[in-house]
Design a protein around this motif. Structure first.
Motif, mmCIF file in Angstrom:
data_model
loop_
_atom_site.group_PDB
_atom_site.id
_atom_site.type_symbol
_atom_site.label_atom_id
_atom_site.label_comp_id
_atom_site.label_asym_id
_atom_site.label_seq_id
_atom_site.Cartn_x
_atom_site.Cartn_y
_atom_site.Cartn_z
ATOM 1 N N ARG A 30 0.729 -1.124 0.013
ATOM 2 C CA ARG A 30 -0.055 0.103 -0.114
ATOM 3 C C ARG A 30 0.816 1.266 0.089
ATOM 4 O O ARG A 30 0.751 2.107 -0.601
ATOM 5 C CB ARG A 30 -0.860 -0.049 1.051
ATOM 6 C CG ARG A 30 -1.851 1.092 1.316
ATOM 7 C CD ARG A 30 -2.581 1.269 2.599
ATOM 8 N NE ARG A 30 -1.675 1.393 3.540
ATOM 9 C CZ ARG A 30 -1.213 2.807 3.933
ATOM 10 N NH1 ARG A 30 -1.828 3.874 3.059
ATOM 11 N NH2 ARG A 30 -0.477 3.241 5.041
ATOM 12 N N ARG A 31 2.051 1.418 0.821
ATOM 13 C CA ARG A 31 2.688 2.509 0.992
ATOM 14 C C ARG A 31 3.527 2.519 -0.328
ATOM 15 O O ARG A 31 3.705 3.835 -0.765
ATOM 16 C CB ARG A 31 3.745 2.291 2.034
ATOM 17 C CG ARG A 31 3.185 2.379 3.550
ATOM 18 C CD ARG A 31 4.249 2.213 4.706
ATOM 19 N NE ARG A 31 5.119 3.060 4.542
ATOM 20 C CZ ARG A 31 6.193 3.293 5.272
ATOM 21 N NH1 ARG A 31 6.358 2.202 6.429
ATOM 22 N NH2 ARG A 31 7.253 4.211 5.251
ATOM 23 N N LEU A 32 4.030 1.634 -0.980
ATOM 24 C CA LEU A 32 4.661 2.006 -2.321
ATOM 25 C C LEU A 32 3.623 2.077 -3.473
ATOM 26 O O LEU A 32 4.218 2.669 -4.524
ATOM 27 C CB LEU A 32 5.745 0.712 -2.468
ATOM 28 C CG LEU A 32 6.540 0.338 -1.723
ATOM 29 C CD1 LEU A 32 7.509 -0.895 -1.950
ATOM 30 C CD2 LEU A 32 7.574 1.722 -1.817
ATOM 31 N N GLY A 33 2.459 1.941 -3.132
ATOM 32 C CA GLY A 33 1.368 2.133 -4.349
ATOM 33 C C GLY A 33 1.696 1.096 -5.460
ATOM 34 O O GLY A 33 1.281 1.413 -6.646
ATOM 35 N N LEU A 34 2.147 -0.238 -5.224
ATOM 36 C CA LEU A 34 2.304 -1.382 -6.052
ATOM 37 C C LEU A 34 1.554 -2.651 -5.662
ATOM 38 O O LEU A 34 1.384 -2.993 -4.548
ATOM 39 C CB LEU A 34 3.930 -1.742 -5.953
ATOM 40 C CG LEU A 34 4.900 -0.509 -6.504
ATOM 41 C CD1 LEU A 34 6.202 -1.260 -6.067
ATOM 42 C CD2 LEU A 34 4.654 -0.249 -7.767
ATOM 43 N N GLN A 35 1.305 -3.557 -6.613
ATOM 44 C CA GLN A 35 0.610 -4.703 -6.316
ATOM 45 C C GLN A 35 1.626 -5.586 -6.688
ATOM 46 O O GLN A 35 2.180 -5.833 -7.908
ATOM 47 C CB GLN A 35 -0.482 -4.825 -7.555
ATOM 48 C CG GLN A 35 -1.066 -6.408 -7.293
ATOM 49 C CD GLN A 35 -1.901 -6.356 -5.900
ATOM 50 O OE1 GLN A 35 -2.565 -5.554 -5.501
ATOM 51 N NE2 GLN A 35 -1.724 -7.447 -5.266
ATOM 52 N N PHE A 36 2.118 -6.223 -5.528
ATOM 53 C CA PHE A 36 3.210 -7.199 -5.830
ATOM 54 C C PHE A 36 3.206 -8.284 -6.300
ATOM 55 O O PHE A 36 1.953 -8.981 -6.301
ATOM 56 C CB PHE A 36 3.682 -7.772 -4.232
ATOM 57 C CG PHE A 36 4.273 -6.368 -3.409
ATOM 58 C CD1 PHE A 36 5.102 -5.518 -4.131
ATOM 59 C CD2 PHE A 36 4.387 -6.483 -1.988
ATOM 60 C CE1 PHE A 36 5.644 -4.493 -3.411
ATOM 61 C CE2 PHE A 36 5.120 -5.593 -1.502
ATOM 62 C CZ PHE A 36 5.895 -4.603 -1.905
ATOM 63 N N LYS A 37 3.936 -8.972 -7.220
ATOM 64 C CA LYS A 37 3.828 -10.182 -8.069
ATOM 65 C C LYS A 37 3.980 -11.328 -6.941
ATOM 66 O O LYS A 37 4.639 -11.130 -5.841
ATOM 67 C CB LYS A 37 4.985 -10.240 -9.388
ATOM 68 C CG LYS A 37 4.719 -9.256 -10.022
ATOM 69 C CD LYS A 37 5.757 -9.375 -11.058
ATOM 70 C CE LYS A 37 5.794 -8.183 -12.134
ATOM 71 N NZ LYS A 37 7.128 -8.186 -13.078
ATOM 72 N N SER A 38 3.356 -12.601 -7.446
ATOM 73 C CA SER A 38 3.515 -13.636 -6.577
ATOM 74 C C SER A 38 4.936 -14.089 -6.063
ATOM 75 O O SER A 38 5.177 -14.355 -4.824
ATOM 76 C CB SER A 38 2.730 -14.756 -7.096
ATOM 77 O OG SER A 38 3.464 -15.191 -8.298
ATOM 78 N N GLU A 39 5.773 -13.824 -6.864
ATOM 79 C CA GLU A 39 7.445 -14.148 -6.715
ATOM 80 C C GLU A 39 7.895 -13.072 -5.780
ATOM 81 O O GLU A 39 8.617 -13.670 -4.825
ATOM 82 C CB GLU A 39 8.203 -14.240 -7.899
ATOM 83 C CG GLU A 39 7.618 -15.350 -8.945
ATOM 84 C CD GLU A 39 6.560 -15.063 -9.701
ATOM 85 O OE1 GLU A 39 6.446 -15.932 -10.681
ATOM 86 O OE2 GLU A 39 5.858 -14.010 -9.531
ATOM 87 N N GLN A 40 7.489 -11.818 -5.933
ATOM 88 C CA GLN A 40 8.012 -10.920 -4.901
ATOM 89 C C GLN A 40 7.458 -11.146 -3.375
ATOM 90 O O GLN A 40 8.120 -10.961 -2.495
ATOM 91 C CB GLN A 40 7.396 -9.446 -5.489
ATOM 92 C CG GLN A 40 8.337 -9.043 -6.742
ATOM 93 C CD GLN A 40 7.459 -7.910 -7.326
ATOM 94 O OE1 GLN A 40 6.501 -7.609 -7.088
ATOM 95 N NE2 GLN A 40 8.610 -6.996 -7.877
ATOM 96 N N VAL A 41 6.222 -11.585 -3.293
ATOM 97 C CA VAL A 41 5.666 -11.911 -2.010
ATOM 98 C C VAL A 41 6.348 -13.034 -1.485
ATOM 99 O O VAL A 41 6.650 -13.111 -0.373
ATOM 100 C CB VAL A 41 4.110 -12.107 -2.077
ATOM 101 C CG1 VAL A 41 3.620 -12.866 -0.995
ATOM 102 C CG2 VAL A 41 3.269 -10.883 -2.446
#
Length: 483
Positions: A30-41
């Protein structure tokens, strides 16, 4: 320590740990304003649980986001522990982050000796940290051999492996061989394209294997183009001024950016968002397949069909050694994509791949329209193939044995000619006289040494590796006059 959970054997604590890690990642997203990819999670989760990790994700996959998100996640977990009596993290908590800016890394990559020296000391740093401090190693491409080497160098312990093949089905692999090093003729069509289309020229990255070649090609384009189009061509390497690097990065991040042709080393592209770039020329064979995959992987990031052309020219690997996998890639008769898949894995195979979009070898036998191929080659392929075709020159040197006086006259004439190519004020030549004039001393010495050899013009040009057809023709005339 990054995340030292209390080992109480308490399922509630384990549950709380999982919940807090999940909330930390959500808050960071939320803070970065990004939707993380599954690999990033997955990578962040492994890190927050205190595991060493080896992450090999293709260029453009968002590895820098993982680096950026990790400390934010830690801040959230620390705050949670301080606000809750039943915190899930012990009091012995700290975060160690080794920051190596991309620009600094680029300078080390440009200096192989410095890079190896610095890289070799990372294991010493790891030895000074607590064993519970997790380490993440991130790269775009890594064969199994490279992965083992990196893991040993960094002292990774029972590391979690997150790997995706860099092989992408939307990139066509093409290999071309030029018998001369006449870059003026090879890239003349591209200069005309820029002059005719300006800011509407299709974006192209020309990757070179040394800063010297980058500087030469950049100077060549400036000579071929009027000053009004100099802004459309730029160069990028580790010694490029910081403000120029920023302008280039900003331009390539803007779909309407004025830089249309970029001549660069592999340093360009690390952590950079490249938009609408669908063609690249890799000028000179790379030493290994890893570097090739990184360079070619920086185009077509939106999934559109793209083409990567490896251009071989005489002495392009001088001072370097080709790896066995790179030799297989450029020298084999099998599909070039089969080579990359054998080394790195299948990659994205969801799309149906036509032979004419696979590689030049497959395209040559494509029968997508029944008995023939109905697809047109890209403008890049056609233009380069026409440019590298060697033209015959019927004139030949007289067959004679040069006298000592003729050899001396030739030496003097070539030296005078070389001086005429240099600027009047040589004190302002920062690239070196050989690059500035385009006629290196060693080439002149080779010509004098071989002056008794019977050459036709084509053989003469191929042997001497001139930087331009103009210089080749003028030196040929000098030889004919002196001998």
């Amino acid at each position: 320590m990054m995340a030292d959970y209390r080992a109480r054997g308490d399922r509630h604590i384990e549950y709380e740990s999982e919940k807090v890690v999940g909330r930390a990642i959500e808050e960071t997203s939320r803070r970065l304003g990004l939707q993380f990819k599954s690999e990033q999670v997955t990578a962040l989760s492994s890190f927050l649980r205190g595991h060493d990790s080896f992450i090999s994700l293709p260029t453009g996959f968002g590895k820098s986001v993982i680096f950026q998100a990790a400390p934010i996640c830690v801040d959230f977990i620390r705050s949670y522990s301080e606000d809750n009596e039943d915190g899930v993290i012990s009091e012995d908590k700290s975060l160690v982050i080794v920051v190596m800016p991309l620009k600094s890394l680029g300078k080390l990559i440009g200096d192989t000796k410095a890079f190896r020296s610095t890289y070799g000391k990372l294991n010493e740093m790891r030895a000074k940290l607590k064993s519970s401090v997790p380490v993440i190693a991130m790269t775009a491409t890594a064969t199994s051999e490279v992965r083992r080497s990196v893991a040993d160098s960094l002292g990774l312990r029972n590391y979690a492996l997150l790997s995706r093949s860099p092989e992408r089905s939307n990139i066509k692999h093409v290999y071309l061989q030029s018998k001369t090093k006449d870059f003026d003729r090879i890239f003349e069509w591209m200069a005309k394209e820029v002059q005719e289309n300006g800011i509407h020229t299709e974006r192209t990255i020309i990757y070179c294997q040394s800063r010297r070649v980058v500087s030469y090609l950049f100077a060549m384009f400036r000579d071929l183009l009027p000053s009004s189009h100099h802004k459309n061509v730029q160069m990028y390497h580790t010694n490029t001024e910081a403000d120029v690097q920023e302008r280039i990065i900003d331009s390539f991040g803007d779909t309407a950016g004025e830089v249309r042709i970029l001549v660069a080393t592999i340093a360009y592209g690390m952590g950079v968002d490249l938009k609408q770039v669908y063609r690249t020329i890799i000028c000179g064979r790379t030493s290994d397949l890893d570097d090739y995959m990184q360079m070619s992987g920086r185009i077509g990031r939106d999934g559109k069909q793209s083409v990567a052309v490896t251009l071989r020219y005489p002495c392009d690997i001088r001072g370097r050694i080709l790896s066995s996998t790179m030799k297989d890639f450029v020298g084999g008769k099998e599909c070039r994509r089969d080579t990359t898949r054998r080394v790195f894995g299948e990659g994205n195979t969801s799309a149906v791949l036509q032979d004419h979009d696979c590689c030049d070898i497959c395209a040559s036998s494509c029968t997508c329209d029944g008995s023939r191929c109905s697809a047109r080659r890209s403008f890049l392929e056609i233009s380069l193939q026409q440019a590298v075709a060697v033209k015959e020159h019927g004139e030949e040197l007289p067959l004679l044995i040069a006298s000592p006086a003729q050899v001396t006259n030739l030496e003097r004439a070539l030296d005078d000619y070389r001086r005429s190519l240099l600027p009047e004020d040589e004190g302002h030549v920062y690239s070196g006289a050989d690059i500035a004039c385009g006629f290196p001393v060693e080439v002149g010495a080779q010509i004098v040494k071989d002056c008794n050899v019977h050459f036709n013009f084509q053989g003469f040009v191929a042997r001497c590796n001139f930087h331009s057809s103009k210089i080749a023709s003028e030196v040929w005339e000098i030889m004919c006059a002196c001998l």
